[in-house]
Scaffold this motif. Structure first.
Motif, PDB file in Angstrom:
ATOM      1  N   MET A   1       1.068  -0.990   0.010  1.00 24.46           N
ATOM      2  CA  MET A   1       0.022   0.042   0.139  1.00 24.46           C
ATOM      3  C   MET A   1       0.649   1.381  -0.223  1.00 24.46           C
ATOM      4  O   MET A   1       1.983   1.170   0.623  1.00 24.46           O
ATOM      5  CB  MET A   1      -0.834   0.099   1.307  1.00 24.46           C
ATOM      6  N   THR A   2       0.445   2.399  -0.796  1.00 18.69           N
ATOM      7  CA  THR A   2       1.225   3.519  -0.815  1.00 18.69           C
ATOM      8  C   THR A   2       0.367   4.594   0.017  1.00 18.69           C
ATOM      9  O   THR A   2      -0.858   4.589   0.104  1.00 18.69           O
ATOM     10  CB  THR A   2       1.336   4.027  -2.135  1.00 18.69           C
ATOM     11  N   ILE A   3       1.175   5.168   0.929  1.00 23.17           N
ATOM     12  CA  ILE A   3       0.458   6.498   1.641  1.00 23.17           C
ATOM     13  C   ILE A   3       0.188   7.199   1.086  1.00 23.17           C
ATOM     14  O   ILE A   3       0.699   7.893   0.119  1.00 23.17           O
ATOM     15  CB  ILE A   3       1.490   6.611   3.021  1.00 23.17           C
ATOM     16  N   GLU A   4      -1.208   7.790   1.088  1.00 26.25           N
ATOM     17  CA  GLU A   4      -1.892   8.775   0.253  1.00 26.25           C
ATOM     18  C   GLU A   4      -2.200  10.035   1.211  1.00 26.25           C
ATOM     19  O   GLU A   4      -2.363   9.791   2.368  1.00 26.25           O
ATOM     20  CB  GLU A   4      -2.985   8.354  -0.328  1.00 26.25           C
ATOM     21  N   LEU A   5      -2.439  11.275   0.697  1.00 26.48           N
ATOM     22  CA  LEU A   5      -2.884  12.590   1.349  1.00 26.48           C
ATOM     23  C   LEU A   5      -4.152  12.149   2.159  1.00 26.48           C
ATOM     24  O   LEU A   5      -4.500  12.634   3.285  1.00 26.48           O
ATOM     25  CB  LEU A   5      -3.161  13.720   0.299  1.00 26.48           C
ATOM     26  N   ARG A   6      -4.845  11.197   1.794  1.00 24.60           N
ATOM     27  CA  ARG A   6      -6.179  11.130   2.751  1.00 24.60           C
ATOM     28  C   ARG A   6      -5.848  10.337   3.978  1.00 24.60           C
ATOM     29  O   ARG A   6      -6.643  10.518   4.809  1.00 24.60           O
ATOM     30  CB  ARG A   6      -7.218  10.045   1.761  1.00 24.60           C
ATOM     31  N   HIS A   7      -4.925   9.518   4.127  1.00 23.48           N
ATOM     32  CA  HIS A   7      -4.483   8.788   5.223  1.00 23.48           C
ATOM     33  C   HIS A   7      -3.891  10.089   6.221  1.00 23.48           C
ATOM     34  O   HIS A   7      -4.104  10.021   7.410  1.00 23.48           O
ATOM     35  CB  HIS A   7      -3.169   7.834   4.955  1.00 23.48           C
ATOM     36  N   PHE A   8      -3.167  10.960   5.687  1.00 24.65           N
ATOM     37  CA  PHE A   8      -2.837  12.221   6.634  1.00 24.65           C
ATOM     38  C   PHE A   8      -4.059  12.853   7.214  1.00 24.65           C
ATOM     39  O   PHE A   8      -4.155  13.395   8.218  1.00 24.65           O
ATOM     40  CB  PHE A   8      -1.770  13.197   5.959  1.00 24.65           C
ATOM     41  N   ARG A   9      -5.035  13.376   6.013  1.00 26.29           N
ATOM     42  CA  ARG A   9      -6.073  13.973   6.310  1.00 26.29           C
ATOM     43  C   ARG A   9      -6.817  13.155   7.448  1.00 26.29           C
ATOM     44  O   ARG A   9      -7.457  13.840   8.510  1.00 26.29           O
ATOM     45  CB  ARG A   9      -6.881  14.364   5.343  1.00 26.29           C
ATOM     46  N   CYS A  10      -7.163  11.990   7.500  1.00 22.34           N
ATOM     47  CA  CYS A  10      -7.539  11.338   8.329  1.00 22.34           C
ATOM     48  C   CYS A  10      -7.083  11.315   9.746  1.00 22.34           C
ATOM     49  O   CYS A  10      -7.911  11.365  10.666  1.00 22.34           O
ATOM     50  CB  CYS A  10      -8.031   9.861   7.968  1.00 22.34           C
ATOM     51  N   PHE A  11      -5.652  11.007   9.760  1.00 23.00           N
ATOM     52  CA  PHE A  11      -4.992  10.969  10.989  1.00 23.00           C
ATOM     53  C   PHE A  11      -5.078  12.387  11.766  1.00 23.00           C
ATOM     54  O   PHE A  11      -5.314  12.577  12.819  1.00 23.00           O
ATOM     55  CB  PHE A  11      -3.674  10.631  10.746  1.00 23.00           C
ATOM     56  N   LEU A  12      -4.984  13.342  10.904  1.00 22.59           N
ATOM     57  CA  LEU A  12      -4.958  14.835  11.524  1.00 22.59           C
ATOM     58  C   LEU A  12      -6.564  15.062  12.417  1.00 22.59           C
ATOM     59  O   LEU A  12      -6.594  15.531  13.318  1.00 22.59           O
ATOM     60  CB  LEU A  12      -4.734  15.924  10.649  1.00 22.59           C
ATOM     61  N   ALA A  13      -7.487  14.336  11.490  1.00 21.52           N
ATOM     62  CA  ALA A  13      -8.832  14.902  11.995  1.00 21.52           C
ATOM     63  C   ALA A  13      -9.254  13.907  13.512  1.00 21.52           C
ATOM     64  O   ALA A  13      -9.816  14.551  14.257  1.00 21.52           O
ATOM     65  CB  ALA A  13      -9.960  14.279  10.964  1.00 21.52           C
ATOM     66  N   ILE A  14      -8.611  12.744  13.296  1.00 20.11           N
ATOM     67  CA  ILE A  14      -8.836  12.086  14.627  1.00 20.11           C
ATOM     68  C   ILE A  14      -7.689  12.803  15.682  1.00 20.11           C
ATOM     69  O   ILE A  14      -8.053  12.673  16.878  1.00 20.11           O
ATOM     70  CB  ILE A  14      -7.993  10.530  14.308  1.00 20.11           C
TER      71      ILE A  14
END
Length: 287
Positions: free
Chosen positions: A1-14
């Protein structure tokens, strides 16, 4: 799996909400989708970012460190596209009294200039107001700051005042000296305060002390008649009380007020906060 921007946004929201439910609401996703995205990110990084072992989510030390890096990446991406990242708060900690009576000026002027970046003022009862453990991005602190990994810049100094019950015989005096308090019980904030018995000359120190851990308990001890205290003028500005009197001390050294931040990549608007803090406290001459 490649880390994408959506992973960062999701983590920041959490990280911002400390809740999968609220993060899902912010991102307009389902809770399972948010949990799955977080799990993918942790697996790819090989570290646990969020502690789920209690009823309330909390960032792990690795998660706290990664939060700043993720936010920098998202902000850089959004700026490159001409769409500044919205909603990443700048968390400003303080252990007591913030910027004194000028706290409101600081917060309102920030909102005028950076309406898309909330400046969240958080009181954290420890010596670095949560900065050393990553709970905040920057902190307003008083006195000497010696925690490793922090950078400080002095903003001003504040004169010390005595805190007394309003009906105390000394409360009506225009000024006091430290010797005037030597026969009293002194309330000491040993968690985040700047007052110690070393403020008095040896042999002429307060006869007894009571230990408290935050400003609320300090005020209660004094207004309840159990003790007197020593603080700075900022407390008088932030905590006026009908049962409390603040009297200037003529022979106590002033207390430096500093803005502190971590010596590592952090929130991109910290330089703006430093400049604004100098501007506000420079105009007012301190708290």
């Amino acid at each position: 799996m490649t880390i994408e921007l959506r992973h960062f946004r999701c983590f920041l929201a959490i990280a911002d909400t400390l809740s999968v439910t609220r993060a899902a609401e912010r991102l307009h996703l389902t809770q399972p989708a948010v949990s799955r995205t977080l799990r993918q990110l942790e697996e790819e990084l090989g570290v646990r970012l969020v502690d789920r072992s209690t009823h309330h989510l909390a960032l792990t030390p690795e998660g706290t460190g990664f939060r700043d890096q993720a936010a920098i990446a998202v902000t850089a991406f959004d700026r490159a596209l001409g769409h500044p990242h919205r909603g990443w708060p700048l968390r400003l900690g303080h252990a007591w009294s913030a910027a004194g009576r000028y706290t409101t000026v600081l917060l309102r002027r920030w909102h005028e200039r950076h309406p898309d970046t909330p400046l969240e003022l958080l009181r954290v009862d420890d010596r670095t107001a949560g900065l050393a453990r990553g709970d905040v991005d920057a902190a307003l602190l008083r006195g000497e700051v010696s925690a490793p990994g922090l950078v400080t810049e002095q903003l001003t100094t504040e004169p010390r005042v005595a805190g007394l019950p309003a009906d105390d015989p000394l409360a009506g005096r225009a000024t006091l000296s430290l010797a005037d308090l030597a026969d009293r019980t002194l309330a000491l904030n040993t968690v985040s305060g700047t007052t110690t018995l070393d403020l008095w000359p040896a042999g002429n120190r307060p006869a007894s002390t009571i230990t408290i851990g935050n400003t609320d308990d300090w005020l209660a001890a004094i207004t309840g008649g159990r003790a007197v205290g020593v603080t700075t003028s900022a407390t008088a500005g932030m905590h006026p009380h009908p049962a409390m009197a603040y009297v200037p001390l003529t022979d106590a050294p002033p207390v430096p007020v500093v803005l502190a931040w971590r010596d590592s990549p952090g929130h991109p608007l910290i330089p703006d906060l430093i400049a604004l803090a100098h501007e506000v406290l420079g105009e007012t001459g301190g708290a």
